[in-house]
Design a protein around this motif. Sequence first.
Motif, mmCIF file in Angstrom:
data_model
loop_
_atom_site.group_PDB
_atom_site.id
_atom_site.type_symbol
_atom_site.label_atom_id
_atom_site.label_comp_id
_atom_site.label_asym_id
_atom_site.label_seq_id
_atom_site.Cartn_x
_atom_site.Cartn_y
_atom_site.Cartn_z
ATOM 1 N N LEU A 116 10.552 10.205 -9.026
ATOM 2 C CA LEU A 116 9.500 10.217 -8.098
ATOM 3 C C LEU A 116 10.035 11.453 -6.897
ATOM 4 O O LEU A 116 11.017 11.628 -6.653
ATOM 5 C CB LEU A 116 9.531 8.775 -7.302
ATOM 6 N N SER A 117 8.669 11.919 -6.349
ATOM 7 C CA SER A 117 8.945 12.692 -5.008
ATOM 8 C C SER A 117 8.685 11.837 -3.753
ATOM 9 O O SER A 117 7.706 10.962 -3.879
ATOM 10 C CB SER A 117 8.075 14.012 -4.973
ATOM 11 N N PRO A 118 9.419 12.110 -2.797
ATOM 12 C CA PRO A 118 9.276 11.387 -1.648
ATOM 13 C C PRO A 118 7.801 11.584 -1.149
ATOM 14 O O PRO A 118 7.626 12.717 -1.123
ATOM 15 C CB PRO A 118 10.257 11.594 -0.482
ATOM 16 N N GLN A 119 7.204 10.786 -0.488
ATOM 17 C CA GLN A 119 5.868 10.904 0.367
ATOM 18 C C GLN A 119 6.080 10.733 1.649
ATOM 19 O O GLN A 119 5.180 11.089 2.408
ATOM 20 C CB GLN A 119 4.850 9.929 -0.186
ATOM 21 N N MET A 120 7.218 10.163 2.228
ATOM 22 C CA MET A 120 7.689 10.353 3.853
ATOM 23 C C MET A 120 8.980 11.072 3.823
ATOM 24 O O MET A 120 9.859 10.662 3.225
ATOM 25 C CB MET A 120 7.750 8.944 4.353
ATOM 26 N N HIS A 121 9.093 12.023 4.694
ATOM 27 C CA HIS A 121 10.051 12.803 4.837
ATOM 28 C C HIS A 121 10.626 12.603 6.235
ATOM 29 O O HIS A 121 10.149 12.055 7.219
ATOM 30 C CB HIS A 121 9.751 14.283 4.809
ATOM 31 N N GLY A 122 12.194 12.789 6.252
ATOM 32 C CA GLY A 122 12.970 12.363 7.477
ATOM 33 C C GLY A 122 14.240 12.183 7.111
ATOM 34 O O GLY A 122 14.932 13.117 6.568
ATOM 35 N N GLY A 123 14.921 11.070 7.507
ATOM 36 C CA GLY A 123 16.311 10.932 7.267
ATOM 37 C C GLY A 123 16.711 10.675 5.799
ATOM 38 O O GLY A 123 18.149 10.504 5.771
ATOM 39 N N GLY A 124 15.928 10.275 4.985
ATOM 40 C CA GLY A 124 16.266 10.148 3.655
ATOM 41 C C GLY A 124 16.822 8.885 3.313
ATOM 42 O O GLY A 124 17.343 8.477 2.221
ATOM 43 N N GLN A 125 16.455 7.743 4.144
ATOM 44 C CA GLN A 125 16.872 6.365 3.646
ATOM 45 C C GLN A 125 16.198 5.969 2.359
ATOM 46 O O GLN A 125 15.096 6.779 2.097
ATOM 47 C CB GLN A 125 16.350 5.611 4.902
ATOM 48 N N GLU A 126 16.667 5.174 1.868
ATOM 49 C CA GLU A 126 16.026 4.449 0.553
ATOM 50 C C GLU A 126 16.193 5.429 -0.357
ATOM 51 O O GLU A 126 14.991 5.735 -0.816
ATOM 52 C CB GLU A 126 14.624 3.889 1.127
ATOM 53 N N ALA A 127 17.201 5.758 -1.006
ATOM 54 C CA ALA A 127 17.716 6.561 -1.790
ATOM 55 C C ALA A 127 16.920 8.042 -2.035
ATOM 56 O O ALA A 127 16.264 8.419 -2.969
ATOM 57 C CB ALA A 127 17.297 6.026 -3.223
ATOM 58 N N ALA A 128 16.550 8.368 -0.721
ATOM 59 C CA ALA A 128 16.129 9.637 -0.420
ATOM 60 C C ALA A 128 14.413 9.564 -0.750
ATOM 61 O O ALA A 128 13.765 10.724 -0.695
ATOM 62 C CB ALA A 128 16.661 10.887 -1.128
ATOM 63 N N LEU A 129 13.898 8.596 -0.919
ATOM 64 C CA LEU A 129 12.507 8.255 -1.390
ATOM 65 C C LEU A 129 11.404 7.754 -0.370
ATOM 66 O O LEU A 129 10.415 7.913 -0.222
ATOM 67 C CB LEU A 129 12.500 7.505 -2.407
ATOM 68 N N ARG A 130 12.095 7.269 0.599
ATOM 69 C CA ARG A 130 11.388 6.784 1.840
ATOM 70 C C ARG A 130 12.283 6.671 3.102
ATOM 71 O O ARG A 130 13.120 5.768 3.420
ATOM 72 C CB ARG A 130 10.853 5.454 1.470
ATOM 73 N N SER A 131 11.716 7.624 3.717
ATOM 74 C CA SER A 131 12.680 7.815 5.052
ATOM 75 C C SER A 131 12.011 6.719 6.057
ATOM 76 O O SER A 131 10.980 6.259 6.123
ATOM 77 C CB SER A 131 12.367 9.202 5.704
ATOM 78 N N GLY A 132 12.967 6.324 7.032
ATOM 79 C CA GLY A 132 12.648 5.527 8.128
ATOM 80 C C GLY A 132 13.625 4.363 8.304
ATOM 81 O O GLY A 132 14.268 4.001 7.295
ATOM 82 N N THR A 133 13.947 3.996 9.335
ATOM 83 C CA THR A 133 14.985 2.745 9.744
ATOM 84 C C THR A 133 14.414 1.483 9.345
ATOM 85 O O THR A 133 13.224 1.233 9.561
ATOM 86 C CB THR A 133 15.232 2.618 11.365
ATOM 87 N N LEU A 134 15.239 1.043 8.534
ATOM 88 C CA LEU A 134 14.748 -0.398 7.950
ATOM 89 C C LEU A 134 14.928 -1.420 8.792
ATOM 90 O O LEU A 134 15.967 -1.392 9.947
ATOM 91 C CB LEU A 134 15.547 -0.644 6.593
ATOM 92 N N SER A 135 14.380 -2.423 8.799
ATOM 93 C CA SER A 135 14.318 -3.468 9.729
ATOM 94 C C SER A 135 15.176 -4.658 8.855
ATOM 95 O O SER A 135 14.615 -5.276 8.094
ATOM 96 C CB SER A 135 12.913 -4.154 10.112
ATOM 97 N N THR B 103 0.970 -1.194 0.042
ATOM 98 C CA THR B 103 -0.130 0.126 -0.106
ATOM 99 C C THR B 103 0.952 1.322 -0.080
ATOM 100 O O THR B 103 0.636 2.381 -0.711
ATOM 101 C CB THR B 103 -0.875 0.091 1.136
ATOM 102 N N GLU B 104 1.851 1.295 0.679
ATOM 103 C CA GLU B 104 2.769 2.363 0.841
ATOM 104 C C GLU B 104 3.593 2.424 -0.458
ATOM 105 O O GLU B 104 3.897 3.598 -1.003
ATOM 106 C CB GLU B 104 3.825 2.258 1.989
ATOM 107 N N ALA B 105 3.987 1.338 -0.923
ATOM 108 C CA ALA B 105 4.501 1.395 -2.414
ATOM 109 C C ALA B 105 3.799 1.953 -3.459
ATOM 110 O O ALA B 105 4.224 3.051 -4.092
ATOM 111 C CB ALA B 105 4.844 -0.085 -2.558
ATOM 112 N N LEU B 106 2.547 1.618 -3.133
ATOM 113 C CA LEU B 106 1.485 2.202 -4.369
ATOM 114 C C LEU B 106 1.229 3.713 -4.110
ATOM 115 O O LEU B 106 1.168 4.523 -5.226
ATOM 116 C CB LEU B 106 0.244 1.286 -4.528
ATOM 117 N N ASN B 107 1.059 4.010 -2.929
ATOM 118 C CA ASN B 107 0.978 5.385 -2.682
ATOM 119 C C ASN B 107 2.063 6.265 -2.960
ATOM 120 O O ASN B 107 2.172 7.360 -3.782
ATOM 121 C CB ASN B 107 0.967 5.876 -1.329
ATOM 122 N N LEU B 108 3.557 5.834 -3.021
ATOM 123 C CA LEU B 108 4.823 6.493 -3.445
ATOM 124 C C LEU B 108 4.726 6.455 -5.006
ATOM 125 O O LEU B 108 5.028 7.575 -5.768
ATOM 126 C CB LEU B 108 6.121 5.492 -2.977
#
Length: 358
Positions: free
Chosen positions: A205-224, A73-78
């Motif tokens: 693409l433009s990021p839809q979640m902002h923060g630390g810029g993880q995941e090539a600056a497209l998806r912020s947040g610490t990965l598990s 769902t998040e991927a499709l939003n992005l």
Amino acid sequence: MIYLDYQATTPLAPEAREAMLPWLGGPETIGFANPHSPHRPGRAAAAAVELAREQVAALMPPGGRVIFTGSATEALNLAILGSGARRLAVSAIEHAAVLDTARAAAGELRVLPVDADGLVNPATRFDDVDLVSVMQVNNEIGTIQPVEQLAQAAHAAGALFVCDAVQGAGKLAPPANADMIAVSAHKLYGPKGIGALWVRDGVELSPQMHGGGQEAALRSGTLSPMLCAGFGAAARLAGERREEDAAHVGRLWQAARAILSRWTLNGSPTERWHGNINLRLEGLDVARLMSEVRDVAFSAGSACASGSGRTSHVLTAIGLDARQAKGSIRLGFGRYTGSRECEDACARLETAAAAQGV
């Protein structure tokens, strides 16, 4: 309990569980390290993430990159919102993750009709459209869409093509000419809580979640690392077992159809994934059926919509009236479904339905 709801979620593959265990470590290990940290434990965690990225990418076409997300769902939003597209075309039987996101884009929305088999016309033209989104395999009726032809038509009009491949990834070849593909780990025997968006090289693409810029600056947040490792292992296994798994569900499909022969199939009898079987009986009380066959886990619709009381938008789109739609059930089976338990479950469903006098 016999589990026949593989479209809602699949069992966790033992191989995926084993790949996850090292990253569940307590304070006496380094398995808990942040993969975005520069120290040695962090680099080890990052290496596990990158291995998983390669394993998921192996299910995708060449010439793109995998962005990990918290879900499909998040991927499709992005994909949809991040593209900046304002003129959208989506099929009438898309998952809510596409339909609702397309509506939220607040642009022009064209809903593509489907025929009685649940198929979008592959000759559809996309003039005055910026982005087209059509799923590979429908989650309710199992219809396989002509996504490569639709992607070609989208490109001819200068539009991007997004594919929700949640139900098809690891089971079918990926749509070779899609621009973005969304997948989910827990639909291919991986863990819940992680998905991915494959993005073709050159697509911005433009990021839809902002923060630390993880995941090539497209998806912020610490990965598990744990979830990534499980996803990667499940993807690798799916690629290795694709033909074997398809043959197995084909046999289960034939057995189920033989036992439930008087039930009417919803969706295409030919253009479909055989791990999904959506059937109806005129006058069937599905709630009573579920109550009477409690030791079989099956669905009256998609897991996301169950309990809402709404008639399935997928079944109405293929021409069913409310009574027919509410007399429909969905059975889903896969890699870990035994032939005998599938046959036993179908026999119980048939007996209980016959007891209703339908």
